[in-house]
Design a protein around this motif. Structure first.
Motif, PDB file in Angstrom:
ATOM      1  N   ASP A 180       0.797  -1.229   0.000  1.00  0.00           N
ATOM      2  CA  ASP A 180       0.000   0.000   0.000  1.00  0.00           C
ATOM      3  C   ASP A 180       0.828   1.277   0.000  1.00  0.00           C
ATOM      4  OD1 ASP A 180      -2.270  -1.504  -0.031  1.00  0.00           O
ATOM      5  OD2 ASP A 180      -2.680  -1.338   2.117  1.00  0.00           O
ATOM      6  N   THR A 181       2.129   1.177   0.279  1.00  0.00           N
ATOM      7  CA  THR A 181       2.930   2.404   0.360  1.00  0.00           C
ATOM      8  C   THR A 181       3.103   3.080  -0.987  1.00  0.00           C
ATOM      9  OG1 THR A 181       4.963   1.136   0.051  1.00  0.00           O
ATOM     10  CG2 THR A 181       4.262   1.584   2.326  1.00  0.00           C
ATOM     11  N   GLY A 182       3.019   2.302  -2.079  1.00  0.00           N
ATOM     12  CA  GLY A 182       3.331   2.866  -3.388  1.00  0.00           C
ATOM     13  C   GLY A 182       4.821   2.868  -3.677  1.00  0.00           C
ATOM     14  N   SER A 183       5.635   2.359  -2.762  1.00  0.00           N
ATOM     15  CA  SER A 183       7.098   2.298  -2.949  1.00  0.00           C
ATOM     16  C   SER A 183       7.558   0.875  -2.687  1.00  0.00           C
ATOM     17  CB  SER A 183       7.799   3.263  -1.993  1.00  0.00           C
ATOM     18  OG  SER A 183       7.321   4.574  -2.150  1.00  0.00           O
ATOM     19  N   LEU A 184       7.008  -0.059  -3.442  1.00  0.00           N
ATOM     20  CA  LEU A 184       7.213  -1.468  -3.154  1.00  0.00           C
ATOM     21  C   LEU A 184       8.685  -1.846  -3.195  1.00  0.00           C
ATOM     22  CD1 LEU A 184       5.095  -4.450  -4.143  1.00  0.00           C
ATOM     23  CD2 LEU A 184       7.485  -4.507  -4.792  1.00  0.00           C
ATOM     24  N   ARG A 185       9.407  -1.412  -4.219  1.00  0.00           N
ATOM     25  CA  ARG A 185      10.817  -1.798  -4.315  1.00  0.00           C
ATOM     26  C   ARG A 185      11.624  -1.255  -3.144  1.00  0.00           C
ATOM     27  NH1 ARG A 185      13.375  -0.062  -9.736  1.00  0.00           N
ATOM     28  NH2 ARG A 185      11.628   1.369  -9.786  1.00  0.00           N
ATOM     29  N   THR A 186      11.352   0.001  -2.782  1.00  0.00           N
ATOM     30  CA  THR A 186      12.068   0.608  -1.653  1.00  0.00           C
ATOM     31  C   THR A 186      11.764  -0.124  -0.360  1.00  0.00           C
ATOM     32  OG1 THR A 186      12.000   2.766  -2.740  1.00  0.00           O
ATOM     33  CG2 THR A 186      12.407   2.742  -0.361  1.00  0.00           C
ATOM     34  N   GLU A 187      10.505  -0.464  -0.164  1.00  0.00           N
ATOM     35  CA  GLU A 187      10.106  -1.156   1.064  1.00  0.00           C
ATOM     36  C   GLU A 187      10.707  -2.557   1.131  1.00  0.00           C
ATOM     37  OE1 GLU A 187       8.334   0.066   3.655  1.00  0.00           O
ATOM     38  OE2 GLU A 187       8.495   2.002   2.641  1.00  0.00           O
ATOM     39  N   LEU A 188      10.774  -3.237  -0.002  1.00  0.00           N
ATOM     40  CA  LEU A 188      11.401  -4.556  -0.009  1.00  0.00           C
ATOM     41  C   LEU A 188      12.887  -4.455   0.312  1.00  0.00           C
ATOM     42  CD1 LEU A 188       9.737  -6.373  -3.045  1.00  0.00           C
ATOM     43  CD2 LEU A 188       9.627  -7.073  -0.655  1.00  0.00           C
ATOM     44  N   GLU A 189      13.563  -3.491  -0.294  1.00  0.00           N
ATOM     45  CA  GLU A 189      14.991  -3.316  -0.023  1.00  0.00           C
ATOM     46  C   GLU A 189      15.231  -3.034   1.461  1.00  0.00           C
ATOM     47  OE1 GLU A 189      17.894  -3.454  -1.875  1.00  0.00           O
ATOM     48  OE2 GLU A 189      16.678  -4.441  -3.386  1.00  0.00           O
ATOM     49  N   ALA A 190      14.284  -2.338   2.089  1.00  0.00           N
ATOM     50  CA  ALA A 190      14.438  -1.995   3.506  1.00  0.00           C
ATOM     51  C   ALA A 190      14.343  -3.216   4.406  1.00  0.00           C
ATOM     52  CB  ALA A 190      13.397  -0.960   3.910  1.00  0.00           C
ATOM     53  N   LEU A 191      13.829  -4.323   3.898  1.00  0.00           N
ATOM     54  CA  LEU A 191      13.753  -5.543   4.698  1.00  0.00           C
ATOM     55  C   LEU A 191      15.122  -6.192   4.867  1.00  0.00           C
ATOM     56  CD1 LEU A 191      10.519  -7.201   3.267  1.00  0.00           C
ATOM     57  CD2 LEU A 191      10.788  -6.076   5.480  1.00  0.00           C
ATOM     58  N   ALA A 192      16.032  -5.973   3.926  1.00  0.00           N
ATOM     59  CA  ALA A 192      17.387  -6.514   4.036  1.00  0.00           C
ATOM     60  C   ALA A 192      18.144  -5.728   5.108  1.00  0.00           C
ATOM     61  CB  ALA A 192      18.098  -6.414   2.691  1.00  0.00           C
ATOM     62  N   PRO A 193      19.231  -6.291   5.647  1.00  0.00           N
ATOM     63  CA  PRO A 193      19.997  -5.569   6.663  1.00  0.00           C
ATOM     64  C   PRO A 193      20.450  -4.205   6.166  1.00  0.00           C
ATOM     65  CG  PRO A 193      20.715  -7.846   6.553  1.00  0.00           C
ATOM     66  CD  PRO A 193      19.789  -7.644   5.392  1.00  0.00           C
TER      67      PRO A 193
END
Length: 565
Positions: A180-193
């Motif tokens: 829902d954020t509209g920034s899916l790639r950024t949010e996924l990258e933020a899951l990594a360390p």
């Protein structure tokens, strides 16, 4: 444009007829809008799963059906991927999973690449539901691997005790928020360390893949040790090898094939030292057998080594705070980290290959100055008791005493040593305090079931070795005074002078840390520094191959909570 239904049917298996039957029950004279039809299809599938069925696309079970069901229920069973841009962002993230050392094939890359990611979703509700579920499954798989890693470390190491969970967070809601954020790639990258170690290692992976794309490097032929002022074709090979990894800067004006290129000059010697330093070798500028073997490891193997350590980072670098101690087992170093930056380091000795230092996490609680050493069970059974039986003067030579389990001293001559092979030994062997003590004159305790701690050592000459596997599992510190200053963290009371003075006391003295400090015993065989230099270490315990095998193997998602209800 080809027919999306037909094209899709070649990519994904057909949906079971049960779902078609459920949809066929709709009244023919009351057509349902396409989005609502997909919604009803998704609702029906979730209900079948909740009632004990499977949640599948074609014949393939989804990786985390409970999370999938919760995720769609949160959105009232509406399809998630109706927006072509959102689908495109997910596909890009899947392609870029290689930057993390992961395999896009684990996230349905081939099927989704062949699908209409940037086109309209299929009109048929059943097929549209299939595509939506496949995209959701890909999202969950990728998010999980970025956050926790693909390989289950506990399956490889029974001593593993690092936490790996979303604290106070619901997985379905977390994924819903990402979408829902509209920034899916950024949010996924933020899951990594988000630690420097991880980002620097990612850059190293990109760099070595670029080297691979240029053809890697050729091996340096076997032969005699290469020294300063040697010359010949092997020197040319050595020069090219070091240029490939940037240890030697190419000089276009001189030309490597000229006479200068065939001579082992001072510049080449410095480049060899740089390479040796990066690879944990004695930096003597001489290319002997060990250095040559390291240089001839192919670039593909170095890439795999980086990928293995990115995976290890995903296991441990999430929930550790900003202040901690790292014992780098493969690097033979102990480091103090504050505010997520390294502020201090010292060389260390770690366990021998047959008494390996384990990987685990614990909190350092206190220091004991001028300690006694109670011989642990394994060393008692395998080393000390056989030595006593062979030489009754061993105890006196090693400043050891015999105690009963109430702590009373026992006369060694009253013990029938031949009766006790080890397992049934009814006494305790303890070494008295002093410079001869196996723990030196200070030990730092982080209570754990492995009897592992950090300590001083009388075996100081061994710190000069580049391969420092000498202990029985504990971690010996080259600079125990400096380490004490760091972890006691009380400048008014504890400086190098007062720590050194405490180590010379006649009796043991316990000093508690003001606040417990996390200690991470980790096994890094590759890392990169902020300047971009990649450091490779020898896999002294042969722990890399099992991780790589799992990393390259079939898709895995080990979290039990996601494997069923």
């Amino acid at each position: 444009m080809p027919n999306p239904v037909r094209t899709r049917s070649r990519v994904l298996p057909a949906v079971p007829l049960l779902f078609v039957g459920l949809l066929g029950a709709q009244a023919p004279d009351a057509p349902i809008p396409p989005s609502q039809s997909v919604s009803e299809e998704l609702r029906a599938r979730m209900e079948i799963y909740r009632s004990g069925g499977r949640l599948v696309v074609g014949e393939s079970d989804l990786a985390a059906p409970e999370v999938v069901a919760d995720l769609y229920q949160l959105g009232r069973f509406e399809p998630i991927w109706t927006n072509a841009g959102l689908r495109g962002h997910l596909l890009t993230a899947i392609r870029q999973s290689t930057r993390h050392g992961l395999l896009p094939s684990d996230y349905h890359a081939e099927s989704l690449e062949a699908w209409y990611v940037d086109a309209e979703m299929p009109e048929d509700p059943s097929e549209a539901a299939d595509v939506d579920l496949l995209l959701t499954d890909a999202l969950i798989r990728l998010a999980f691997h970025l956050r926790f890693g693909k390989v289950d470390p506990q399956a490889l190491d029974a001593d593993w005790n690092f936490e790996r969970e979303l604290r106070n967070a619901d997985p379905a809601q977390t994924l819903r928020d990402i979408v829902d954020t509209g920034s899916l790639r950024t949010e996924l990258e933020a899951l990594a360390p988000q630690r420097p170690y991880y980002g620097q290692l990612q850059e190293a992976l990109a760099r070595y893949r670029e080297i691979e794309s240029r053809g890697g490097w050729d091996a340096v032929d076997d032969g005699p040790t290469l020294h300063l002022e040697d010359e010949g074709p092997r020197v040319l090979q050595l020069r090219a090898r070091l240029q490939a990894t940037g240890d030697l800067i190419r000089d276009p004006a001189s030309g490597a094939a000229g006479l200068g290129g065939r001579v082992f000059d001072a510049e080449l010697e410095e480049a060899v030292k740089t390479y040796q330093h990066r690879n944990g070798l004695e930096a003597d500028g001489v290319v002997g057998r060990v250095t040559l073997e390291a240089m001839n490891i192919p670039v593909e193997a170095r890439i795999d080594q980086i990928r293995v350590n990115l995976e290890r980072a995903r296991w441990v670098l999430q929930d550790i705070g900003d202040d901690y101690v790292v014992a780098d087992i493969a690097g033979f170093e102990v480091r103090v980290i504050r505010n997520d930056e390294q502020v201090w380091t010292t060389r260390a000795q770690v366990g021998q290959p047959y008494r390996q230092t384990p990987v685990f996490r614990a909190d350092m609680a206190y220091a004991v100055f001028n300690p006694t050493w109670t011989v642990p069970p394994t060393i008692l059974r395998e080393d000390v008791l056989p030595a006593i039986r062979a030489d009754r003067g061993y105890l006196e030579q090693k400043h050891m005493e015999v105690l009963d389990h109430s702590g009373r001293v026992v006369d060694p001559s009253s013990v029938d040593w031949s009766r006790y092979p080890g397992e049934s030994f009814p006494y305790i062997i303890r070494q008295r305090p002093g410079p001869w003590n196996a723990l030196g004159q200070v030990k730092y305790i982080f209570p754990n079931p492995h009897f592992i701690f950090m300590h001083d050592t009388p075996s100081r000459s061994l710190f000069a070795r580049d391969l420092r596997t000498f202990s029985s599992g504990c971690i010996r510190l080259e600079d125990p005074v400096g380490f004490g200053v760091q972890v006691l963290n009380d400048p008014e009371r504890w400086n190098e002078e007062t720590v050194a003075e405490a180590m010379t006391r006649d009796e043991p003295w316990t000093v508690h840390l003001q606040e417990p400090m996390p200690v991470l015993l980790l096994y890094w065989t590759a890392e990169a520094d902020p300047d971009g230099h990649v450091h490779f270490k020898r896999d002294v315990y042969d722990r890399d191959p099992p991780v790589l095998e799992e990393l390259n193997g079939d898709f895995r998602m080990w979290m039990e909570a996601n494997q069923g209800r």
